[in-house]
Design a protein around this motif. Sequence first.
Motif, PDB file in Angstrom:
ATOM      1  N   ARG A 266     -49.574  14.747  15.205  1.00 37.90           N
ATOM      2  CA  ARG A 266     -49.566  13.538  16.035  1.00 37.90           C
ATOM      3  C   ARG A 266     -50.509  13.640  17.243  1.00 37.90           C
ATOM      4  N   ILE A 267     -50.353  14.698  18.065  1.00 35.77           N
ATOM      5  CA  ILE A 267     -51.110  14.781  19.309  1.00 35.77           C
ATOM      6  C   ILE A 267     -52.597  15.014  19.037  1.00 35.77           C
ATOM      7  N   LEU A 268     -52.909  15.968  18.165  1.00 44.48           N
ATOM      8  CA  LEU A 268     -54.295  16.320  17.881  1.00 44.48           C
ATOM      9  C   LEU A 268     -55.096  15.135  17.328  1.00 44.48           C
ATOM     10  N   PRO A 269     -54.596  14.420  16.305  1.00 43.18           N
ATOM     11  CA  PRO A 269     -55.348  13.253  15.827  1.00 43.18           C
ATOM     12  C   PRO A 269     -55.438  12.128  16.843  1.00 43.18           C
ATOM     13  N   ASP A 270     -54.351  11.946  17.627  1.00 43.70           N
ATOM     14  CA  ASP A 270     -54.349  10.847  18.597  1.00 43.70           C
ATOM     15  C   ASP A 270     -55.468  11.028  19.626  1.00 43.70           C
ATOM     16  N   VAL A 271     -55.674  12.260  20.083  1.00 43.65           N
ATOM     17  CA  VAL A 271     -56.674  12.496  21.123  1.00 43.65           C
ATOM     18  C   VAL A 271     -58.074  12.602  20.528  1.00 43.65           C
ATOM     19  N   LEU A 272     -58.243  13.501  19.552  1.00 39.05           N
ATOM     20  CA  LEU A 272     -59.591  13.766  19.053  1.00 39.05           C
ATOM     21  C   LEU A 272     -60.128  12.656  18.160  1.00 39.05           C
ATOM     22  N   GLU A 273     -59.250  12.029  17.349  1.00 38.59           N
ATOM     23  CA  GLU A 273     -59.740  11.000  16.440  1.00 38.59           C
ATOM     24  C   GLU A 273     -59.734   9.617  17.089  1.00 38.59           C
ATOM     25  N   HIS A 274     -58.585   9.241  17.653  1.00 38.53           N
ATOM     26  CA  HIS A 274     -58.458   7.875  18.178  1.00 38.53           C
ATOM     27  C   HIS A 274     -59.172   7.704  19.519  1.00 38.53           C
ATOM     28  N   GLN A 275     -59.077   8.716  20.418  1.00 34.77           N
ATOM     29  CA  GLN A 275     -59.681   8.573  21.748  1.00 34.77           C
ATOM     30  C   GLN A 275     -61.148   9.037  21.787  1.00 34.77           C
ATOM     31  N   CYS A 276     -61.460  10.056  20.999  1.00 33.44           N
ATOM     32  CA  CYS A 276     -62.794  10.648  21.098  1.00 33.44           C
ATOM     33  C   CYS A 276     -63.685  10.335  19.898  1.00 33.44           C
ATOM     34  N   GLY A 277     -63.122   9.804  18.804  1.00 28.78           N
ATOM     35  CA  GLY A 277     -63.939   9.425  17.663  1.00 28.78           C
ATOM     36  C   GLY A 277     -64.295  10.561  16.727  1.00 28.78           C
ATOM     37  N   TYR A 278     -63.609  11.724  16.820  1.00 26.04           N
ATOM     38  CA  TYR A 278     -63.874  12.826  15.905  1.00 26.04           C
ATOM     39  C   TYR A 278     -63.165  12.582  14.576  1.00 26.04           C
ATOM     40  N   ASN A 279     -63.583  13.301  13.573  1.00 27.22           N
ATOM     41  CA  ASN A 279     -63.000  13.195  12.218  1.00 27.22           C
ATOM     42  C   ASN A 279     -62.453  14.567  11.847  1.00 27.22           C
ATOM     43  N   LEU A 280     -61.132  14.684  11.709  1.00 23.84           N
ATOM     44  CA  LEU A 280     -60.461  15.941  11.410  1.00 23.84           C
ATOM     45  C   LEU A 280     -59.973  15.939   9.963  1.00 23.84           C
ATOM     46  N   PHE A 281     -59.886  17.156   9.407  1.00 26.54           N
ATOM     47  CA  PHE A 281     -59.228  17.323   8.103  1.00 26.54           C
ATOM     48  C   PHE A 281     -58.019  18.215   8.326  1.00 26.54           C
ATOM     49  N   ILE A 282     -56.823  17.650   7.988  1.00 24.08           N
ATOM     50  CA  ILE A 282     -55.568  18.386   8.110  1.00 24.08           C
ATOM     51  C   ILE A 282     -54.959  18.446   6.720  1.00 24.08           C
ATOM     52  N   LEU A 283     -54.834  19.641   6.184  1.00 22.84           N
ATOM     53  CA  LEU A 283     -54.264  19.814   4.852  1.00 22.84           C
ATOM     54  C   LEU A 283     -52.807  19.352   4.867  1.00 22.84           C
ATOM     55  N   GLY A 284     -52.469  18.523   3.899  1.00 25.66           N
ATOM     56  CA  GLY A 284     -51.137  17.927   3.865  1.00 25.66           C
ATOM     57  C   GLY A 284     -51.146  16.507   4.354  1.00 25.66           C
ATOM     58  N   ARG A 285     -52.217  16.145   5.071  1.00 19.63           N
ATOM     59  CA  ARG A 285     -52.359  14.766   5.520  1.00 19.63           C
ATOM     60  C   ARG A 285     -53.516  14.068   4.808  1.00 19.63           C
ATOM     61  N   ASP A 286     -54.634  14.773   4.683  1.00 17.99           N
ATOM     62  CA  ASP A 286     -55.836  14.138   4.163  1.00 17.99           C
ATOM     63  C   ASP A 286     -56.132  14.486   2.697  1.00 17.99           C
ATOM     64  N   ASP A 287     -55.405  15.425   2.110  1.00 18.11           N
ATOM     65  CA  ASP A 287     -55.626  15.720   0.692  1.00 18.11           C
ATOM     66  C   ASP A 287     -54.706  14.842  -0.170  1.00 18.11           C
ATOM     67  N   LEU A 288     -55.011  14.730  -1.450  1.00 14.45           N
ATOM     68  CA  LEU A 288     -54.216  13.910  -2.375  1.00 14.45           C
ATOM     69  C   LEU A 288     -53.144  14.760  -3.030  1.00 14.45           C
ATOM     70  N   PRO A 289     -51.997  14.183  -3.313  1.00 10.43           N
ATOM     71  CA  PRO A 289     -50.915  14.950  -3.945  1.00 10.43           C
ATOM     72  C   PRO A 289     -51.368  15.517  -5.289  1.00 10.43           C
ATOM     73  N   GLY A 290     -50.952  16.738  -5.563  1.00 13.06           N
ATOM     74  CA  GLY A 290     -51.242  17.387  -6.833  1.00 13.06           C
ATOM     75  C   GLY A 290     -52.551  18.125  -6.856  1.00 13.06           C
ATOM     76  N   GLU A 291     -53.380  18.020  -5.787  1.00  8.09           N
ATOM     77  CA  GLU A 291     -54.652  18.720  -5.795  1.00  8.09           C
ATOM     78  C   GLU A 291     -54.445  20.216  -5.526  1.00  8.09           C
ATOM     79  N   ALA A 292     -55.316  21.008  -6.082  1.00  3.34           N
ATOM     80  CA  ALA A 292     -55.248  22.456  -5.880  1.00  3.34           C
ATOM     81  C   ALA A 292     -55.673  22.763  -4.443  1.00  3.34           C
ATOM     82  N   VAL A 293     -54.819  23.510  -3.739  1.00  3.56           N
ATOM     83  CA  VAL A 293     -55.065  23.792  -2.315  1.00  3.56           C
ATOM     84  C   VAL A 293     -56.362  24.562  -2.132  1.00  3.56           C
ATOM     85  N   VAL A 294     -56.610  25.558  -3.008  1.00  2.55           N
ATOM     86  CA  VAL A 294     -57.801  26.385  -2.848  1.00  2.55           C
ATOM     87  C   VAL A 294     -59.064  25.560  -3.024  1.00  2.55           C
ATOM     88  N   SER A 295     -59.076  24.672  -4.042  1.00  2.77           N
ATOM     89  CA  SER A 295     -60.260  23.851  -4.283  1.00  2.77           C
ATOM     90  C   SER A 295     -60.505  22.883  -3.127  1.00  2.77           C
TER      91      SER A 295
END
Length: 546
Positions: free
Chosen positions: A391-420
């Motif tokens: 919540r806090i990290l995306p709110d500040v860096l993405e919404h306030q500063c315009g950065y693009n983050l990748f957080i595993l479990g949020r931005d990946d699709l269900p069933g995808e291989a974690v290593v890949s």
Amino acid sequence: LFPLEKCEAYDVMLRQSLVPDGQPLAIKCSLEKGWKSGDYNLTWYKVGNQTAVPRDKLSRIHQQKNLIWFLPAMVEDSGDYECVIRNLTSYRKMCTKVTVFKRIDGLCLNEKFAVEEVIFTLSSAKVVCPHLDSFRNGKNIQPVHWYKDCQLLEGKRFAFSNSDLIIFNVTVHDQGNYTCETTYIYNGKQYNISRDISLTVEVSPPKKPPEISYPRNNSIEVELGSQVTVDCNTTGADGYEVFWTGNGVYIDVFYMSRIFASPYQEETSYDGRPIHCVKLIISEVNSEDYEQPFVCQASNAFGQVASYIILKHRVPDTRRWLTGGLVSLLILTLITSIIYKIFKIDLVLWYRNSVCAFASKEDGKIYDAYVLYAKSNGGRSFYRLETFVRRILPDVLEHQCGYNLFILGRDDLPGEAVVSVADETLKQSRRLMIVLGSETSSCCLLEDTSEQQLAMYNALIRDGIQVILLEMDEIQDYTSMPESIKYIKQKHGAIQWKGDFSEKSCSANTRFWKNVRYQMPSRKKVSYSEVYLLPLTLSNSAEKGS
């Protein structure tokens, strides 16, 4: 018997005698020249006592010939003593004062009862050990030791003649308190004798011509029309024999023209010679004053001296301007360095927002940071960590500063291989952000996970991604952490979160978030479709692989 009086209206007043308690004392009654022992009768008395001093040599106080002896003197002996001299035709009385004082414990001399002596700064001088004549005869001569300020006198500058001290090359530093000590043997008993002398050294002016310390046949630079004052400093000259001349003409002291001299000022130097200062005053420098000598002359009974000064046009001082410029540049550089050190992060962030946003080059990467953190389903500390990352990290860096983050479990699709997913996403990320919770949660959960191993491999070996290490709580001990985490901590340091989850702590302008933004890449504007393109591509690649 003759009536005795106090020490007033006597024919002769003898000098006062000072002696420490317990030491011997002998006082001589002076006689007129030509008197023979059979022509007169001499008797000693203590004033106020009608009984004469006994002549028994075994008595502590007794008279021998014209001397009164105290062997030794006691404090109660202090007082006035008189000797009465009679012959067939005349009668005389002489008086002296005896002071017997006690030594103060711990003091080697008593300044209050010291005998005062004066010497002069000549090649040599003699200091007398007083009241010793009666204690030094052919049969009873003991060595005399001299001390200054309680220190034994030694060295080539000091010599000893009989009981006297000889000082060679006397200077004012020889002034001080002296003590002479010896012994006296009487009837087989030895007595200690000491005398304290307060020595004053007065300066004897040397017999030589005067000296001029300034001017020294030198020149000075002055501006046209300015006022100039030059001191003529002399030592040893007679007061009225110090004067200035210009162009061979005497410069008057009292006549207030454009060029005049001030009356002399007098002091005394360390060697007793007079010091005079006569000022040459030029109220307004004219062109004819340049390049001509102004001469100071001084004289006394032993000779005459002269020294001049010449006025020259002032030359621009380029060295001073250069030095001033370099010093100013150095100060400016120092101030700039200090300001940059204090506001470095703010300056870099401002530069990125104002310049880099328009001049940035495409690097083919989509994500600004790949976020790696310990994952678990239990515990208050894990919940706090999850809240910060999700919540806090995306709110500040993405919404306030315009950065693009990748957080595993949020931005990946269900069933995808974690290593890949992790492997492909790390290739498309500009930073690796590692978020540590408490010491126990981080050391236990950031171990041996495939995501963690792959991230560390990409960051440290393959792609060389810059790592940002965040601490949710202060971690004192990293010894139980994985080696990769310890290496990153040592090389890059860590940014510690000290806030809470309030609105104020979640502002991008707080010190914590400024530090994070400073380590993040320059912000780039990306389209909405690019943000979600990578997960779809990874999904298609996974289906083809299966």
